[in-house]
Design a protein around this motif. Structure first.
Motif, PDB file in Angstrom:
ATOM      1  N   VAL A 184       0.852  -1.183   0.000  1.00  0.00           N
ATOM      2  CA  VAL A 184       0.000   0.000   0.000  1.00  0.00           C
ATOM      3  C   VAL A 184       0.889   1.234   0.000  1.00  0.00           C
ATOM      4  O   VAL A 184       1.763   1.382   0.861  1.00  0.00           O
ATOM      5  CB  VAL A 184      -0.934   0.026   1.228  1.00  0.00           C
ATOM      6  CG1 VAL A 184      -1.809   1.284   1.208  1.00  0.00           C
ATOM      7  CG2 VAL A 184      -1.801  -1.225   1.273  1.00  0.00           C
ATOM      8  N   TYR A 185       0.664   2.122  -0.971  1.00  0.00           N
ATOM      9  CA  TYR A 185       1.467   3.329  -1.107  1.00  0.00           C
ATOM     10  C   TYR A 185       0.774   4.499  -0.409  1.00  0.00           C
ATOM     11  O   TYR A 185      -0.376   4.824  -0.714  1.00  0.00           O
ATOM     12  CB  TYR A 185       1.685   3.669  -2.588  1.00  0.00           C
ATOM     13  CG  TYR A 185       2.458   2.607  -3.321  1.00  0.00           C
ATOM     14  CD1 TYR A 185       3.846   2.585  -3.278  1.00  0.00           C
ATOM     15  CD2 TYR A 185       1.797   1.606  -4.030  1.00  0.00           C
ATOM     16  CE1 TYR A 185       4.565   1.599  -3.927  1.00  0.00           C
ATOM     17  CE2 TYR A 185       2.514   0.615  -4.684  1.00  0.00           C
ATOM     18  CZ  TYR A 185       3.892   0.608  -4.626  1.00  0.00           C
ATOM     19  OH  TYR A 185       4.599  -0.378  -5.270  1.00  0.00           O
ATOM     20  N   GLY A 186       1.466   5.121   0.531  1.00  0.00           N
ATOM     21  CA  GLY A 186       1.010   6.378   1.097  1.00  0.00           C
ATOM     22  C   GLY A 186       1.609   7.519   0.301  1.00  0.00           C
ATOM     23  O   GLY A 186       2.816   7.510   0.014  1.00  0.00           O
ATOM     24  N   ILE A 187       0.798   8.486  -0.079  1.00  0.00           N
ATOM     25  CA  ILE A 187       1.249   9.571  -0.952  1.00  0.00           C
ATOM     26  C   ILE A 187       1.063  10.905  -0.249  1.00  0.00           C
ATOM     27  O   ILE A 187      -0.037  11.232   0.215  1.00  0.00           O
ATOM     28  CB  ILE A 187       0.473   9.570  -2.283  1.00  0.00           C
ATOM     29  CG1 ILE A 187       0.718   8.257  -3.034  1.00  0.00           C
ATOM     30  CG2 ILE A 187       0.867  10.759  -3.145  1.00  0.00           C
ATOM     31  CD1 ILE A 187      -0.137   8.095  -4.265  1.00  0.00           C
ATOM     32  N   THR A 188       2.140  11.657  -0.154  1.00  0.00           N
ATOM     33  CA  THR A 188       2.079  13.002   0.405  1.00  0.00           C
ATOM     34  C   THR A 188       3.032  13.883  -0.392  1.00  0.00           C
ATOM     35  O   THR A 188       3.709  13.421  -1.300  1.00  0.00           O
ATOM     36  CB  THR A 188       2.420  13.006   1.904  1.00  0.00           C
ATOM     37  OG1 THR A 188       2.168  14.309   2.457  1.00  0.00           O
ATOM     38  CG2 THR A 188       3.879  12.644   2.146  1.00  0.00           C
ATOM     39  N   GLY A 189       3.060  15.165  -0.067  1.00  0.00           N
ATOM     40  CA  GLY A 189       3.939  16.065  -0.803  1.00  0.00           C
ATOM     41  C   GLY A 189       3.717  17.501  -0.420  1.00  0.00           C
ATOM     42  O   GLY A 189       3.000  17.821   0.532  1.00  0.00           O
ATOM     43  N   ASN A 190       4.338  18.365  -1.193  1.00  0.00           N
ATOM     44  CA  ASN A 190       4.267  19.806  -0.958  1.00  0.00           C
ATOM     45  C   ASN A 190       3.239  20.412  -1.915  1.00  0.00           C
ATOM     46  O   ASN A 190       3.523  20.581  -3.106  1.00  0.00           O
ATOM     47  CB  ASN A 190       5.639  20.437  -1.180  1.00  0.00           C
ATOM     48  CG  ASN A 190       5.671  21.909  -0.833  1.00  0.00           C
ATOM     49  OD1 ASN A 190       4.636  22.543  -0.659  1.00  0.00           O
ATOM     50  ND2 ASN A 190       6.855  22.472  -0.728  1.00  0.00           N
ATOM     51  N   PRO A 191       2.044  20.752  -1.418  1.00  0.00           N
ATOM     52  CA  PRO A 191       0.991  21.243  -2.312  1.00  0.00           C
ATOM     53  C   PRO A 191       1.255  22.632  -2.872  1.00  0.00           C
ATOM     54  O   PRO A 191       0.524  23.075  -3.757  1.00  0.00           O
ATOM     55  CB  PRO A 191      -0.263  21.236  -1.421  1.00  0.00           C
ATOM     56  CG  PRO A 191       0.261  21.363  -0.025  1.00  0.00           C
ATOM     57  CD  PRO A 191       1.581  20.657  -0.024  1.00  0.00           C
ATOM     58  N   THR A 192       2.289  23.327  -2.396  1.00  0.00           N
ATOM     59  CA  THR A 192       2.593  24.663  -2.932  1.00  0.00           C
ATOM     60  C   THR A 192       3.416  24.595  -4.222  1.00  0.00           C
ATOM     61  O   THR A 192       3.622  25.620  -4.862  1.00  0.00           O
ATOM     62  CB  THR A 192       3.357  25.506  -1.896  1.00  0.00           C
ATOM     63  OG1 THR A 192       4.663  24.942  -1.686  1.00  0.00           O
ATOM     64  CG2 THR A 192       2.602  25.551  -0.573  1.00  0.00           C
ATOM     65  N   LYS A 193       3.892  23.409  -4.589  1.00  0.00           N
ATOM     66  CA  LYS A 193       4.718  23.266  -5.784  1.00  0.00           C
ATOM     67  C   LYS A 193       3.840  22.942  -6.989  1.00  0.00           C
ATOM     68  O   LYS A 193       3.193  21.888  -7.038  1.00  0.00           O
ATOM     69  CB  LYS A 193       5.770  22.177  -5.582  1.00  0.00           C
ATOM     70  CG  LYS A 193       6.865  22.561  -4.586  1.00  0.00           C
ATOM     71  CD  LYS A 193       7.945  21.506  -4.521  1.00  0.00           C
ATOM     72  CE  LYS A 193       9.083  21.924  -3.588  1.00  0.00           C
ATOM     73  NZ  LYS A 193       9.831  23.071  -4.122  1.00  0.00           N
ATOM     74  N   ASP A 194       3.838  23.825  -7.969  1.00  0.00           N
ATOM     75  CA  ASP A 194       3.040  23.601  -9.174  1.00  0.00           C
ATOM     76  C   ASP A 194       3.476  22.353  -9.928  1.00  0.00           C
ATOM     77  O   ASP A 194       2.671  21.715 -10.604  1.00  0.00           O
ATOM     78  CB  ASP A 194       3.130  24.818 -10.101  1.00  0.00           C
ATOM     79  CG  ASP A 194       2.449  26.054  -9.514  1.00  0.00           C
ATOM     80  OD1 ASP A 194       1.552  25.886  -8.661  1.00  0.00           O
ATOM     81  OD2 ASP A 194       2.825  27.175  -9.904  1.00  0.00           O
ATOM     82  N   ALA A 195       4.763  22.009  -9.805  1.00  0.00           N
ATOM     83  CA  ALA A 195       5.283  20.852 -10.525  1.00  0.00           C
ATOM     84  C   ALA A 195       4.792  19.531  -9.956  1.00  0.00           C
ATOM     85  O   ALA A 195       5.048  18.466 -10.533  1.00  0.00           O
ATOM     86  CB  ALA A 195       6.812  20.870 -10.514  1.00  0.00           C
ATOM     87  N   LEU A 196       4.080  19.575  -8.841  1.00  0.00           N
ATOM     88  CA  LEU A 196       3.607  18.352  -8.198  1.00  0.00           C
ATOM     89  C   LEU A 196       2.476  17.686  -8.958  1.00  0.00           C
ATOM     90  O   LEU A 196       2.445  16.462  -9.122  1.00  0.00           O
ATOM     91  CB  LEU A 196       3.152  18.671  -6.768  1.00  0.00           C
ATOM     92  CG  LEU A 196       2.352  17.589  -6.035  1.00  0.00           C
ATOM     93  CD1 LEU A 196       3.243  16.395  -5.721  1.00  0.00           C
ATOM     94  CD2 LEU A 196       1.732  18.153  -4.755  1.00  0.00           C
ATOM     95  N   TRP A 197       1.514  18.465  -9.455  1.00  0.00           N
ATOM     96  CA  TRP A 197       0.194  17.931  -9.760  1.00  0.00           C
ATOM     97  C   TRP A 197       0.144  17.032 -10.983  1.00  0.00           C
ATOM     98  O   TRP A 197      -0.452  15.941 -10.944  1.00  0.00           O
ATOM     99  CB  TRP A 197      -0.812  19.073  -9.853  1.00  0.00           C
ATOM    100  CG  TRP A 197      -0.834  19.872  -8.596  1.00  0.00           C
ATOM    101  CD1 TRP A 197      -0.335  21.123  -8.398  1.00  0.00           C
ATOM    102  CD2 TRP A 197      -1.323  19.429  -7.319  1.00  0.00           C
ATOM    103  NE1 TRP A 197      -0.487  21.506  -7.088  1.00  0.00           N
ATOM    104  CE2 TRP A 197      -1.092  20.495  -6.401  1.00  0.00           C
ATOM    105  CE3 TRP A 197      -1.926  18.271  -6.863  1.00  0.00           C
ATOM    106  CZ2 TRP A 197      -1.462  20.413  -5.067  1.00  0.00           C
ATOM    107  CZ3 TRP A 197      -2.289  18.178  -5.535  1.00  0.00           C
ATOM    108  CH2 TRP A 197      -2.060  19.248  -4.651  1.00  0.00           C
ATOM    109  N   ALA A 198       0.720  17.447 -12.093  1.00  0.00           N
ATOM    110  CA  ALA A 198       0.616  16.643 -13.313  1.00  0.00           C
ATOM    111  C   ALA A 198       1.279  15.275 -13.172  1.00  0.00           C
ATOM    112  O   ALA A 198       0.644  14.247 -13.471  1.00  0.00           O
ATOM    113  CB  ALA A 198       1.190  17.414 -14.502  1.00  0.00           C
TER     114      ALA A 198
END
Length: 314
Positions: free
Chosen positions: A2-16
């Motif tokens: 099972v993969y847990g996914i998190t990150g920095n939502p302020t980075k535009d490069a994250l979403w795509a």
């Protein structure tokens, strides 16, 4: 897995790229959970329907996942580590930041990384963590750090005086801008920028590195990881800062005892085939790189941090 996914939502490069990853996980029927702020961001960017995001959203990805994918830079991975606490869930840092010593998988490599994880073709590195114990009533609970603790002047002009005792024996009274108490993991962070040594992750050690010391003969020192380091900021007319992995608390009271020692837990980082600390030094710090005009001298080119083939082995 099972993969847990998190990150920095302020980075535009994250979403795509994150959306492409989730599409792949859905297509391959691989289970995953998304940190709630990231799930909300996916909906706000119109990348997934609300039912998909809500179904997979959780508050604690470390509790819900077998491995946590942290999308961002080293700061994001540090925050992820502190959110997971002593849980022990392995973390894989996916770099969409600038340098990426901890987040050392580039975003373009994420699908190769999933292949390796699914095949069980990975290892985990247990990274030393430090714990700081402060006097009762000091205004700060016990803290821990993966990179470093820092005692630092608050920004006002003037140096601070820091008395340091190691295992009950006086070491030095530093007259400096501050003092870094770091781990091998943190040796390539703040400590490196202030002239500290690079220490490979498998070495059990604590680094004491003064920041801009008044006495030029004062140099960094490497201690056993089993040492107990006790620090006191002596009386002066200015407040000072105590920071754990960049999270700062201001103090006005002097002569408090900050006691730092090895923590009971470690932070576990996922490493994939072909990853090695020396490769990270070469690719991130450009060790071994020559000027383009030197290519006729026989030097072999090194792999770049954006080379997806670096996951395939050296």
């Amino acid at each position: 897995m099972v993969y847990g996914i998190t990150g920095n939502p302020t980075k535009d490069a994250l979403w795509a790229p994150l959306a492409r990853l989730i599409d792949r996980l859905l297509d391959d029927n691989l289970p995953f959970r998304i940190h709630e702020p990231i799930a909300t961001g996916l909906m706000e960017h119109d990348l997934f329907a609300e039912d998909v995001c809500r179904t997979h959203a959780v508050d604690d990805v470390a509790e819900a996942g077998d491995v946590v994918l942290s999308f961002g830079g080293d700061g994001t991975l540090l925050r992820t580590a502190h959110r997971t606490g002593p849980n022990g869930t392995p973390l894989l840092g996916v770099n969409i930041g600038r340098l990426g010593f901890l987040a050392d998988i580039e975003i373009e490599q994420i699908h190769d990384a999933i292949d390796a994880l699914e095949a069980g073709n990975y290892r985990t590195e247990e990274r030393l963590v430090l714990q700081a114990n402060l006097e009762a009533g000091s205004g700060l609970d016990t803290e821990w750090a993966l990179n470093e603790f820092v005692l630092d002047r608050s920004g006002a002009a003037g140096l601070i005086e820091i008395e340091v005792v190691v295992d009950g024996t006086p070491l030095n009274t530093y007259w400096a801008d501050g003092l870094i108490i770091g781990t091998p993991t943190g040796s390539t962070a703040y400590s490196l920028s202030t002239g500290g040594p690079i220490i490979t992750p498998g070495v059990d050690a604590i680094i004491l590195n003064p920041i801009a010391p008044h006495t030029l003969t004062v140099r960094p020192i490497v201690l056993s990881a089993d040492a107990t380091v006790t620090c006191q900021v002596r009386e002066n007319d200015q407040p000072y800062v105590f920071a754990a992995d960049g999270q700062s608390t201001m103090f006005d009271e002097h002569n408090l005892e900050f006691s730092v020692e090895r923590a009971d837990h470690t932070v576990n980082l996922v490493k994939l085939p072909g990853q090695h600390f020396f490769h990270t030094l070469r690719s991130k710090l450009m060790w071994g790189v020559r000027r383009s005009g030197d290519s006729d001298k026989g030097e072999q080119p090194i792999s770049t941090p954006h080379d997806p083939s670096s996951l395939k082995g050296e």
